[in-house]
Design an enzyme around this catalytic site. Structure first.
Site, PDB file in Angstrom:
ATOM      1  N   ASP A 162       0.827  -1.207   0.000  1.00 57.57           N
ATOM      2  CA  ASP A 162       0.000   0.000   0.000  1.00 57.57           C
ATOM      3  C   ASP A 162       0.868   1.266   0.000  1.00 57.57           C
ATOM      4  O   ASP A 162       2.013   1.233   0.460  1.00 57.57           O
ATOM      5  CB  ASP A 162      -0.872  -0.038   1.274  1.00 57.57           C
ATOM      6  CG  ASP A 162      -2.065   0.886   1.171  1.00 57.57           C
ATOM      7  OD1 ASP A 162      -2.287   1.464   0.103  1.00 57.57           O
ATOM      8  OD2 ASP A 162      -2.776   1.018   2.184  1.00 57.57           O
ATOM      9  N   LEU A 191      10.923 -19.926  -5.554  1.00 55.94           N
ATOM     10  CA  LEU A 191       9.814 -19.152  -4.969  1.00 55.94           C
ATOM     11  C   LEU A 191       8.564 -19.232  -5.850  1.00 55.94           C
ATOM     12  O   LEU A 191       8.663 -19.090  -7.068  1.00 55.94           O
ATOM     13  CB  LEU A 191      10.260 -17.684  -4.843  1.00 55.94           C
ATOM     14  CG  LEU A 191       9.197 -16.665  -4.456  1.00 55.94           C
ATOM     15  CD1 LEU A 191       8.783 -16.829  -2.992  1.00 55.94           C
ATOM     16  CD2 LEU A 191       9.702 -15.233  -4.684  1.00 55.94           C
ATOM     17  N   GLU A 199     -12.008  -3.964  -5.629  1.00 57.50           N
ATOM     18  CA  GLU A 199     -12.435  -2.584  -5.291  1.00 57.50           C
ATOM     19  C   GLU A 199     -11.553  -1.542  -5.994  1.00 57.50           C
ATOM     20  O   GLU A 199     -12.022  -0.471  -6.354  1.00 57.50           O
ATOM     21  CB  GLU A 199     -12.380  -2.358  -3.765  1.00 57.50           C
ATOM     22  CG  GLU A 199     -13.430  -3.139  -2.974  1.00 57.50           C
ATOM     23  CD  GLU A 199     -13.177  -4.642  -2.929  1.00 57.50           C
ATOM     24  OE1 GLU A 199     -12.002  -5.068  -3.003  1.00 57.50           O
ATOM     25  OE2 GLU A 199     -14.168  -5.400  -2.842  1.00 57.50           O
ATOM     26  N   ASN A 225       1.457   3.535  -2.727  1.00 51.61           N
ATOM     27  CA  ASN A 225       2.133   4.026  -3.946  1.00 51.61           C
ATOM     28  C   ASN A 225       1.691   5.453  -4.272  1.00 51.61           C
ATOM     29  O   ASN A 225       2.521   6.302  -4.628  1.00 51.61           O
ATOM     30  CB  ASN A 225       1.781   3.141  -5.154  1.00 51.61           C
ATOM     31  CG  ASN A 225       2.393   1.768  -5.059  1.00 51.61           C
ATOM     32  OD1 ASN A 225       3.270   1.530  -4.244  1.00 51.61           O
ATOM     33  ND2 ASN A 225       1.925   0.856  -5.896  1.00 51.61           N
ATOM     34  N   GLY A 226       0.387   5.689  -4.158  1.00 54.56           N
ATOM     35  CA  GLY A 226      -0.167   7.006  -4.492  1.00 54.56           C
ATOM     36  C   GLY A 226       0.375   8.072  -3.550  1.00 54.56           C
ATOM     37  O   GLY A 226       0.827   9.144  -3.997  1.00 54.56           O
ATOM     38  N   HIS A 254       2.902   4.135  -8.873  1.00 55.54           N
ATOM     39  CA  HIS A 254       2.672   2.741  -9.279  1.00 55.54           C
ATOM     40  C   HIS A 254       3.889   2.178 -10.013  1.00 55.54           C
ATOM     41  O   HIS A 254       4.238   1.009  -9.846  1.00 55.54           O
ATOM     42  CB  HIS A 254       1.414   2.650 -10.144  1.00 55.54           C
ATOM     43  CG  HIS A 254       0.161   2.949  -9.375  1.00 55.54           C
ATOM     44  ND1 HIS A 254      -0.084   2.411  -8.130  1.00 55.54           N
ATOM     45  CD2 HIS A 254      -0.904   3.735  -9.649  1.00 55.54           C
ATOM     46  CE1 HIS A 254      -1.248   2.850  -7.676  1.00 55.54           C
ATOM     47  NE2 HIS A 254      -1.764   3.666  -8.576  1.00 55.54           N
ATOM     48  N   SER A 272      -8.463  -5.407   4.381  1.00 55.63           N
ATOM     49  CA  SER A 272      -9.000  -5.046   3.065  1.00 55.63           C
ATOM     50  C   SER A 272      -9.348  -6.251   2.192  1.00 55.63           C
ATOM     51  O   SER A 272      -9.068  -6.255   0.994  1.00 55.63           O
ATOM     52  CB  SER A 272      -8.024  -4.122   2.319  1.00 55.63           C
ATOM     53  OG  SER A 272      -7.729  -2.983   3.089  1.00 55.63           O
ATOM     54  N   ARG A 279       1.856  -5.180   5.862  1.00 54.24           N
ATOM     55  CA  ARG A 279       1.163  -4.094   5.142  1.00 54.24           C
ATOM     56  C   ARG A 279       1.954  -2.805   5.329  1.00 54.24           C
ATOM     57  O   ARG A 279       2.285  -2.423   6.455  1.00 54.24           O
ATOM     58  CB  ARG A 279      -0.273  -3.899   5.634  1.00 54.24           C
ATOM     59  CG  ARG A 279      -0.984  -2.813   4.829  1.00 54.24           C
ATOM     60  CD  ARG A 279      -2.479  -2.740   5.080  1.00 54.24           C
ATOM     61  NE  ARG A 279      -3.107  -1.815   4.132  1.00 54.24           N
ATOM     62  CZ  ARG A 279      -4.358  -1.871   3.728  1.00 54.24           C
ATOM     63  NH1 ARG A 279      -5.139  -2.809   4.187  1.00 54.24           N
ATOM     64  NH2 ARG A 279      -4.838  -0.994   2.871  1.00 54.24           N
ATOM     65  N   ARG A 296       0.268  10.119  -9.460  1.00 51.23           N
ATOM     66  CA  ARG A 296       0.079   8.788  -8.853  1.00 51.23           C
ATOM     67  C   ARG A 296       0.685   7.680  -9.722  1.00 51.23           C
ATOM     68  O   ARG A 296       1.178   6.677  -9.212  1.00 51.23           O
ATOM     69  CB  ARG A 296      -1.411   8.528  -8.633  1.00 51.23           C
ATOM     70  CG  ARG A 296      -2.031   9.369  -7.529  1.00 51.23           C
ATOM     71  CD  ARG A 296      -3.538   9.103  -7.425  1.00 51.23           C
ATOM     72  NE  ARG A 296      -3.822   7.712  -7.079  1.00 51.23           N
ATOM     73  CZ  ARG A 296      -3.788   7.224  -5.839  1.00 51.23           C
ATOM     74  NH1 ARG A 296      -3.491   8.007  -4.834  1.00 51.23           N
ATOM     75  NH2 ARG A 296      -4.057   5.949  -5.612  1.00 51.23           N
TER      76      ARG A 296
HETATM   77  C1  FPP Z   1      -1.449   0.527  -3.503  1.00 50.88           C
HETATM   78  O1  FPP Z   1      -1.163   1.881  -3.474  1.00 50.88           O
HETATM   79  C2  FPP Z   1      -1.249  -0.040  -4.839  1.00 50.88           C
HETATM   80  C3  FPP Z   1      -2.240  -0.414  -5.676  1.00 50.88           C
HETATM   81  C4  FPP Z   1      -3.677  -0.319  -5.316  1.00 50.88           C
HETATM   82  C5  FPP Z   1      -2.004  -0.966  -7.035  1.00 50.88           C
HETATM   83  C6  FPP Z   1      -0.625  -1.525  -7.237  1.00 50.88           C
HETATM   84  C7  FPP Z   1      -0.550  -2.214  -8.536  1.00 50.88           C
HETATM   85  C8  FPP Z   1       0.435  -2.004  -9.422  1.00 50.88           C
HETATM   86  C9  FPP Z   1       1.582  -1.093  -9.190  1.00 50.88           C
HETATM   87  C10 FPP Z   1       0.429  -2.781 -10.696  1.00 50.88           C
HETATM   88  C11 FPP Z   1       1.279  -3.916 -10.398  1.00 50.88           C
HETATM   89  C12 FPP Z   1       1.424  -4.896 -11.437  1.00 50.88           C
HETATM   90  C13 FPP Z   1       2.043  -6.075 -11.222  1.00 50.88           C
HETATM   91  C14 FPP Z   1       2.168  -7.044 -12.302  1.00 50.88           C
HETATM   92  C15 FPP Z   1       2.596  -6.443  -9.917  1.00 50.88           C
HETATM   93  P1  FPP Z   1      -2.344   2.948  -3.506  1.00 50.88           P
HETATM   94  O2  FPP Z   1      -2.560   3.390  -4.891  1.00 50.88           O
HETATM   95  O3  FPP Z   1      -3.551   2.385  -2.808  1.00 50.88           O
HETATM   96  O4  FPP Z   1      -1.700   4.091  -2.658  1.00 50.88           O
HETATM   97  P2  FPP Z   1      -2.455   5.150  -1.759  1.00 50.88           P
HETATM   98  O5  FPP Z   1      -3.186   4.368  -0.700  1.00 50.88           O
HETATM   99  O6  FPP Z   1      -1.341   5.957  -1.218  1.00 50.88           O
HETATM  100  O7  FPP Z   1      -3.390   5.899  -2.652  1.00 50.88           O
END
Ligand code: FPP
Length: 245
Positions: A30, A141, A77, A32-33, A47, A199, A191, A43
């Protein structure tokens, strides 16, 4: 301590016992954004950095000798997010499936995808099927990505399969009806980003899992953080509802 791997050495933190790793580790990657926003980036940059870190951590998990690692990649979701963000995530998934299999095979990592990924656009679903087929023979793995996955939907699908077969299930036999058939239960779930909730991730399979929450966002989660989570797991007193032996 260092671990010699061919011509490479890995620094292992004091106290970590590589013979007592979790059999099955789950990661909710969790933040990335928020990582991107904090840096003034879009954002999508978060990712991109997130997937880069997934690559690093998968290689590291395989070097440490983990057998099963399951990553919550995309929840059902998450698909309700704005279309441009969802399209970007699909692009990242497709690119990963098309470009990473060679490296996964070199590392003997078997790629497995669980969830209703067949409901995604056809080119994404077929790239996933191809990547799984290309790594099927790998014996190191098992890296499972949960894509368009929801724990309740997984359970309901399994219940309906059992109802249709007309056979009563047990706690053990039910596991074979879930997407994670053949895998051990989760021992540890990590997490990132400070949220302390599940979640809808593998809710049947984590009944006795330990949890490790860390404030760092996923793109900043590094090898030392990874090892500290494993060490914390080794220091827990797991009783599975019994008394300490
Ligand atoms: C959580 O951060 C991340 C996600 C919901 C999506 C992550 C998916 C990818 C990067 C694509 C991955 C692809 C492969 C093949 C592994 P968030 O966006 O919920 O962050 P935030 O809570 O800060 O907004």
């Amino acid at each position: 301590m260092t671990l010699a791997l061919g011509n490479k050495e890995i620094k292992i933190i004091p106290g970590l016992d590589l013979n007592r790793l979790p059999k099955h580790l789950g990661i909710i990657m969790d933040g990335n954004g928020r990582w991107a926003t904090a840096k003034g980036l879009p954002r999508s940059a978060g990712h991109k950095a997130g997937i880069e870190n997934l690559r690093k951590m998968s290689v590291f998990a395989s070097e440490l000798g983990l057998s099963y690692m399951t990553i919550f990649t995309l929840s059902t979701e998450n698909l309700k997010r704005p279309k441009d963000e969802v399209d970007n995530l699909f692009n990242l998934i497709r690119t990963y499936m098309n470009e990473d299999t060679k490296q996964l095979v070199e590392r003997d990592i078997r790629l497995n995808v669980i969830g209703a990924y067949k409901d995604l656009p056809g080119d994404v679903a077929s790239a996933i099927d191809r990547a799984m087929a290309d790594t099927r023979h790998c014996g190191g793995l098992t890296l499972t990505l949960a894509v368009n996955y929801g724990g309740r939907a997984d359970i309901i699908r399994a219940v309906n399969t059992a109802v249709k077969s007309g056979t009563e299930v047990t706690e053990e036999s039910f596991k074979d009806l879930l997407y994670t058939k053949g895998m051990p239960d989760l021992d540890l779930v990590i997490r990132t980003s400070g949220e302390q909730r599940i979640s809808n991730f593998l809710i049947y399979q984590l009944a006795y899992a330990e949890f490790y929450f860390i404030k760092k966002h996923w793109p900043s989660f590094n090898k030392k953080d990874f090892q500290e989570a494993l060490l914390a797991f080794q220091q827990r007193n797991r009783r599975f509802g019994g008394v300490k032996s």
